[in-house]
Design an enzyme around this catalytic site. Structure first.
Site, PDB file in Angstrom:
ATOM      1  N   CYS B  33     -23.855  -1.190  54.782  1.00 49.82           N
ATOM      2  CA  CYS B  33     -24.406  -0.045  55.503  1.00 49.82           C
ATOM      3  C   CYS B  33     -25.827   0.281  55.051  1.00 49.82           C
ATOM      4  CB  CYS B  33     -23.536   1.176  55.292  1.00 49.82           C
ATOM      5  SG  CYS B  33     -22.328   1.369  56.589  1.00 49.82           S
ATOM      6  N   ASP B  35     -26.610   1.702  51.973  1.00 50.39           N
ATOM      7  CA  ASP B  35     -26.658   2.608  50.833  1.00 50.39           C
ATOM      8  C   ASP B  35     -25.342   2.617  50.083  1.00 50.39           C
ATOM      9  OD1 ASP B  35     -29.300   3.736  51.146  1.00 50.39           O
ATOM     10  OD2 ASP B  35     -28.514   4.628  52.978  1.00 50.39           O
ATOM     11  N   CYS B  58     -32.310   2.838  50.105  1.00 50.69           N
ATOM     12  CA  CYS B  58     -33.699   3.110  50.431  1.00 50.69           C
ATOM     13  C   CYS B  58     -34.252   4.242  49.569  1.00 50.69           C
ATOM     14  CB  CYS B  58     -33.809   3.473  51.909  1.00 50.69           C
ATOM     15  SG  CYS B  58     -32.912   4.968  52.312  1.00 50.69           S
ATOM     16  N   CYS B 102     -27.257   8.590  56.993  1.00 48.13           N
ATOM     17  CA  CYS B 102     -26.830   7.432  56.203  1.00 48.13           C
ATOM     18  C   CYS B 102     -27.107   7.544  54.709  1.00 48.13           C
ATOM     19  CB  CYS B 102     -27.471   6.162  56.744  1.00 48.13           C
ATOM     20  SG  CYS B 102     -29.216   6.051  56.401  1.00 48.13           S
TER      21      CYS B 102
END
Lengths: 392, 164
Positions: B33, B35, B58, B102
């Site tokens: 996904c 993360d 990220c 997310c």
């Protein structure tokens, strides 16, 4: 700290000669090319000269070049224009699984409108197999669209071989050559393509000018209805300065392609050869030899791309990634998934795309800057810790 | 794209690491996904005495983990239990809209660590939270048991199952 810009697949700087040539068309020759008077005539002449230069770059006749506003428009015009003109003959369109969004989403839209879209697989290097194309063709097939090269992973597709098949089977063949034209030789006759997209912004020309090559005799309908600009196929007043710039950029590309190839290749080889010695657990993406010069696509395992990009940007190095976090849609690159790269690895992909202003010193800067960034992120990555625990 | 606070926590994340003999551990997300966060807590006198985290993700995901660890450190378990993803986003002076969905998993990971601690030390029966699974390709929500995405047909790996 000088900037190292290595994101040429996203945008390229204008060649100074291109800029110089464009300026008078903002200030002095602002006439409408459709006007009869002298100002209009000057603009018209400039557009036709540019058309000739672009035709020479791709080996077509002048009147087979149609100006558009961007690569996306060229791709939309090719797919929708051909689909609309040929739908009584058949409703099947074949594309590959690694096309640009402007092909992929256009095909999706046509699918919703009742067309049949076949999406061909690619191998682990991103190559389309011509034999698979041949098998996919049916009597209902009206168009095949396979990109000339993929900017994300650098792979160059066997377009000439596919062109032989489509010509023999009498099916129209389009190729999105936006990332190829101006960087590597592209000749429409040699490739046997019927339509081909190209964009000025990918060969040191301005944004806002692109073209679609349409072989003489190919039936196609316009997307924009209006005046009779571009022989009725693309209504709307021409973007004269950008088109002039595109012409000059095409001339420069034609002269410089051999130098571009050797310069970009040199940078690519240095980075590809030296990076694995500095960073363990890398995976190079795309075809090892059949690839765009100056394009290095690599997945750094166990960490995520956006975080690397942010740290590199702070150090003045600008690159790109296929990570989901980079894309506004938050989806991992469909190109990498189609090549069988798992989503977790694709999250750590980095794309270096060099241009003519890049130097070997720039590659050295990347080779010095990236390893500590990777180390820093791996040190805080639970995925890396788990992977290392497994290895020992 | 990111606020100054996000960039500060991204560049200098606080409380990075693992705790070998942690009292509670919580992990959310997965690399598919984009993360994944792992939180470790040490509890003393009902206070979060020490907290460490590791994050794959990220800039936003790293900043989120860092600020959550700061917010929870020294708090009582009750206080820390009240930290929500919304509070985290506010403390970071906002996150880009597309990142709210997310990357903002830090509070979830912290809550999982607290839950893990309570289960271990106090024998509290935990209420299993309803999990959701999103397709890694088209982001469509899928049933937990789905082997393939009901939207695009792409295979969903087993380890993909998670809630966010």
């Amino acid at each position: 700290m000088p900037l190292v810009y290595a994101d040429h697949v996203a945008a390229m700087p204008l060649h100074p000669k291109v800029y110089e040539a464009m300026v008078p068309y903002f200030n002095d020759f602002y006439g409408n090319p459709s006007s009869i008077h002298d100002s209009g005539e000057k603009a018209r002449t400039a557009i036709e000269e540019a058309r000739g230069k672009i035709a020479r770059l791709v080996g077509s006749q002048d009147e087979e070049i149609y100006f558009t506003s961007c690569g996306t428009e060229s791709n939309n015009l090719a797919l929708k224009g051909v689909a609309l003109a040929h739908q009584t003959r058949g409703k099947e369109i074949i594309i590959s699984g690694i096309e640009h969004f402007s092909i992929m989403h256009t095909a999706n839209a046509l699918e919703r409108a009742g067309f049949n879209v076949i999406r061909l697989p690619v191998d682990q290097h991103g190559l389309v197999d011509p034999a698979v194309v041949e098998k996919a063709i049916t009597p209902q097939t009206i168009l095949i669209s396979i990109m000339h090269s993929n900017p994300e992973v650098g792979t160059i597709e066997p377009i000439a071989e596919i062109g032989k098949i489509t010509r023999a089977k009498n099916v129209l063949f389009h190729s999105d050559a936006v990332s190829s034209v101006g960087t590597i030789p592209v000749d429409v006759k040699q490739l046997n393509v019927d339509l081909l997209s190209l964009s000025a912004g990918q060969f040191y020309g301005p944004k806002g000018a692109a073209a679609l090559f349409i072989r003489k005799g190919v039936r196609i309908l316009p997307l924009l209805d209006g005046g009779i600009q571009e022989r009725g196929l693309r209504a709307g007043t021409e973007n004269v300065p950008a088109i002039v710039g595109m012409g000059v950029a095409a001339d420069l590309a034609r002269e410089e392609i051999p130098q571009r190839l050797s310069h970009l290749k040199k940078l690519q080889v240095k980075l590809t050869e030296e990076l694995p010695g500095r960073i363990p657990y890398l995976r190079f993406l795309g075809h090892p030899t059949q690839r765009l010069p100056g394009n290095v696509s690599v997945a750094v395992e166990y960490i995520e791309g956006e975080a690397m990009l942010l740290f590199m940007d702070m150090e003045g190095i600008q690159i790109s990634s296929g990570s989901a976090c980079i894309s506004r849609s938050l989806k991992v690159s469909h190109v990498m998934l189609a090549m069988g790269v798992d989503a977790a690895t694709a999250q750590g992909s980095l794309l270096f795309s060099f241009g003519m202003q890049n130097t070997l010193a720039d590659v050295d800067r990347i080779l010095e800057t990236l390893p500590p960034v990777v180390e820093r992120l791996r040190n805080i990555s639970p995925v890396y810790r788990k992977a290392m625990a497994k290895k020992t | 794209m990111y606020s100054e606070t996000v960039m500060d926590h991204f560049k200098n994340p606080r409380n990075v690491g693992t705790i070998e003999d942690a009292d509670g551990m919580g992990e959310v997300g997965n690399p598919v996904c984009g993360d994944m966060m792992t939180f470790y807590i040490k509890v003393k006198n009902n206070l979060i005495d020490d907290i460490k985290f590791q994050t794959f993700g990220c800039g936003a995901a790293i900043a989120v983990s860092s600020i959550v660890s700061d917010m929870a450190k020294g708090k009582t378990l009750e206080e820390a239990s009240k930290i929500t993803n919304k509070m985290v986003a506010e403390a970071l002076e906002g996150l880009p809209k597309q990142k709210l969905h997310c990357s903002n998993l830090g509070a979830d990971a912290l809550q999982k660590a607290i839950q893990d601690y309570r289960q271990k030390k106090e024998g509290t029966v935990s209420r299993p939270e309803a999990k959701k699974c999103y397709c890694p390709v088209c982001d469509l929500e899928n049933p937990m048991e789905a082997g393939f995405c009901t939207g695009c047909g792409k295979e969903i790996p087993d380890e993909h199952a998670h809630g966010h």
